[in-house]
Each structure stands twice: as C-alpha cells, then as structure tokens.
Design a protein around this motif. Sequence first.
Motif, mmCIF file in Angstrom:
data_model
loop_
_atom_site.group_PDB
_atom_site.id
_atom_site.type_symbol
_atom_site.label_atom_id
_atom_site.label_comp_id
_atom_site.label_asym_id
_atom_site.label_seq_id
_atom_site.Cartn_x
_atom_site.Cartn_y
_atom_site.Cartn_z
ATOM 1 N N PRO A 16 0.833 -1.200 0.000
ATOM 2 C CA PRO A 16 0.000 0.000 0.000
ATOM 3 C C PRO A 16 0.868 1.251 0.000
ATOM 4 C CG PRO A 16 -0.365 -1.350 1.985
ATOM 5 C CD PRO A 16 0.675 -2.038 1.176
ATOM 6 N N LEU A 17 0.435 2.221 -0.753
ATOM 7 C CA LEU A 17 1.195 3.475 -0.876
ATOM 8 C C LEU A 17 0.293 4.639 -0.457
ATOM 9 C CD1 LEU A 17 3.237 4.405 -4.080
ATOM 10 C CD2 LEU A 17 2.158 6.086 -2.646
ATOM 11 N N HIS A 18 0.707 5.356 0.581
ATOM 12 C CA HIS A 18 -0.077 6.495 1.073
ATOM 13 C C HIS A 18 0.737 7.781 0.952
ATOM 14 C CE1 HIS A 18 -2.421 3.289 2.685
ATOM 15 N NE2 HIS A 18 -1.905 3.238 3.879
ATOM 16 N N LEU A 19 0.023 8.894 0.793
ATOM 17 C CA LEU A 19 0.641 10.223 0.898
ATOM 18 C C LEU A 19 0.225 10.816 2.232
ATOM 19 C CD1 LEU A 19 0.667 9.877 -2.242
ATOM 20 C CD2 LEU A 19 0.179 12.311 -2.399
ATOM 21 N N VAL A 36 4.691 8.426 1.157
ATOM 22 C CA VAL A 36 5.350 9.526 0.455
ATOM 23 C C VAL A 36 5.032 10.796 1.227
ATOM 24 C CG1 VAL A 36 5.491 10.834 -1.697
ATOM 25 C CG2 VAL A 36 5.266 8.343 -1.760
ATOM 26 N N ILE A 37 6.087 11.493 1.667
ATOM 27 C CA ILE A 37 5.895 12.613 2.608
ATOM 28 C C ILE A 37 6.274 13.969 2.006
ATOM 29 C CG2 ILE A 37 6.192 11.066 4.593
ATOM 30 C CD1 ILE A 37 9.007 12.443 4.976
ATOM 31 N N PRO A 91 7.331 14.572 -5.606
ATOM 32 C CA PRO A 91 6.997 13.240 -5.104
ATOM 33 C C PRO A 91 5.489 13.087 -4.842
ATOM 34 C CG PRO A 91 9.006 14.015 -4.072
ATOM 35 C CD PRO A 91 8.466 15.163 -4.865
ATOM 36 N N PHE A 92 4.834 14.123 -4.304
ATOM 37 C CA PHE A 92 3.377 14.061 -4.093
ATOM 38 C C PHE A 92 2.662 13.893 -5.438
ATOM 39 C CE2 PHE A 92 3.523 16.746 0.060
ATOM 40 C CZ PHE A 92 3.459 15.612 0.853
ATOM 41 N N GLU A 93 3.052 14.739 -6.387
ATOM 42 C CA GLU A 93 2.385 14.755 -7.692
ATOM 43 C C GLU A 93 2.489 13.395 -8.380
ATOM 44 O OE1 GLU A 93 2.283 18.606 -10.362
ATOM 45 O OE2 GLU A 93 4.186 17.567 -10.498
ATOM 46 N N GLU A 94 3.704 12.849 -8.372
ATOM 47 C CA GLU A 94 3.918 11.571 -9.047
ATOM 48 C C GLU A 94 3.255 10.433 -8.274
ATOM 49 O OE1 GLU A 94 8.089 10.953 -9.956
ATOM 50 O OE2 GLU A 94 8.293 13.056 -10.492
ATOM 51 N N PRO A 148 -0.460 3.764 -9.579
ATOM 52 C CA PRO A 148 -1.594 2.838 -9.399
ATOM 53 C C PRO A 148 -1.722 2.292 -7.981
ATOM 54 C CG PRO A 148 0.046 1.950 -10.955
ATOM 55 C CD PRO A 148 0.413 3.376 -10.700
ATOM 56 N N ASN A 149 -0.628 2.194 -7.242
ATOM 57 C CA ASN A 149 -0.717 1.637 -5.876
ATOM 58 C C ASN A 149 -1.130 2.662 -4.830
ATOM 59 O OD1 ASN A 149 0.369 -0.440 -7.250
ATOM 60 N ND2 ASN A 149 2.239 -0.628 -6.059
ATOM 61 N N CYS A 150 -1.217 3.921 -5.219
ATOM 62 C CA CYS A 150 -1.575 4.954 -4.234
ATOM 63 C C CYS A 150 -3.072 4.861 -3.945
ATOM 64 C CB CYS A 150 -1.229 6.338 -4.767
ATOM 65 S SG CYS A 150 -1.778 7.620 -3.639
ATOM 66 N N ASP A 151 -3.397 4.495 -2.707
ATOM 67 C CA ASP A 151 -4.805 4.271 -2.380
ATOM 68 C C ASP A 151 -5.359 5.299 -1.398
ATOM 69 O OD1 ASP A 151 -3.308 3.445 -0.244
ATOM 70 O OD2 ASP A 151 -4.379 1.577 0.090
#
Length: 186
Positions: free
Chosen positions: A5-8, A112-113, A118-121, A126-129
Amino acid sequence: MDHKPLHLIAAADRNMGIGISGNLPWSLPNELNYFLSKITTVSDPGKKNLIICGKGSVVKDSLSLPNCYCVVLSRTLCSVPENADYLCRDLPSAIQLASMPPLSEEIETIWVIGGVKPFEEAMKHPNCDRIYLTHIMAEFSCDTFFPKFDWDTFKLLDEFPGVPSDIQEENGIKYKFQVFQKVCKE
Ligand SMILES: NC(=O)c1ccc[n+]([C@@H]2O[C@H](COP(=O)([O-])OP(=O)(O)OC[C@H]3O[C@@H](n4cnc5c(N)ncnc54)[C@H](OP(=O)(O)O)[C@@H]3O)[C@@H](O)[C@H]2O)c1
C-alpha cells in the motif's frame, strides 16, 4: 512482485500551501506528532515502513524514527545523505525497493511525505490508495503548494479509524485531519 500500500501524508493551509523557505509555515507540535505516528506505525511488529521524500523534505532525525527506512530522491546527489537509508534517482525506483529483496519481506506500507513532485507523481501511481491531508484552517505565507488532485479519484471520508474527526486547535490555529480514499473504478 508484490505491491505494498502506498499512502501520501501532508498538511496544507487554506490555499494548499505546504512550505516556506524550506520549512513548514507553522509550528503545530501535535500535528507533527500525528504525522510521525502515522508513518512509524506498523500492524506487524516485525515490519517497517518505507518513507519516500525529496531532498528538501527529509524528517529531522529520520534515522532514529522507529520502524522506518527513509529513501531520499535526488538526481544530483552521489551518495546516500547521512539522514537517510537509501538514495534513489526517481520515485518508481524508490517504490520498487519495497517490492524486491532484501526489503520486500520487511516493508509493510510506503509513505510519500513530500515535496511537490513526489506528491504529484505518487498520487498518480496505481498503488496509491490513500491521502492523509491535514487541512490547516488558516492562511500562511507559502512558496510551496500541494499539487492539484483529482477529486473524482480521491474521495474525502467522513471518518477513518485512528484519525480524530473533530477540529483540533494548537497555538490558536484550527485544523482538521482528513483522509481521502481512492475510488475503485470498475
Ligand atoms: N506541509 C507538508 O505536509 C510538507 C511536506 C513535505 C514538505 N513540505 C515543505 O515543502 C518544501 C520542500 O518541498 P519541495 O517540493 O520544495 O522539495 P523536495 O521535493 O523536498 O526536494 C526537492 C529536491 O528533491 C529531489 N527530488 C524531488 N522529487 C524528485 C523526483 N521525483 N525524482 C528525483 N528527485 C526528486 C530533487 O533533488 P535534486 O535537485 O538533487 O535532483 C529536488 O531538487 C519545504 O518547505 C518543506 O518544509 C511540507
């Protein structure tokens, strides 16, 4: 290859400002603690999170944060900065670190902090949920802004476990923790 899982996670003011002169525009210690708690929490005690950030967004004392590896993104640095565990040239390589040995078994969540690129990309990945975005209910002088995001793709949740839903206040500044979840499109 498995996908983590990928979170911002970010905090932005009323104008989506996030930074000024390389620093945060505000001093909100409890908000900072919320951020640190999110990125260092793992549900499996044997695991760690992978924190990804641009060169200008490395957390102070990041090497002493529990349960974390820190990846710094830079195209110009030649060696891993002293406050990080890894250096990557781009976001996809950093994300890939978590899915390949030796880290694949160890990493639970990718956070991603920041900063802006980095936020934009990451939010297009696809894994950013999920996006944790603290809404600072005030205006600050800022020179760095959270990128525009697609409100059809990410929906604001009414509540989320572990995230206080009431308005917070510190140093006379009101803010609220928000969580946006990616909408599944069939
Ligand atoms: N409020 C918040 O939630 C929050 C969160 C994070 C940061 N901030 C604030 O935002 C500001 C920093 O953000 P920023 O956008 O200016 O800088 P940044 O992304 O932290 O750092 C910029 C540098 O990192 C490298 N980089 C960034 N994205 C990259 C990518 N996709 N691939 C490869 N290298 C990449 C580049 O280094 P090279 O030039 O060496 O290639 C670039 O010059 C500060 O004021 C900070 O306090 C606020």
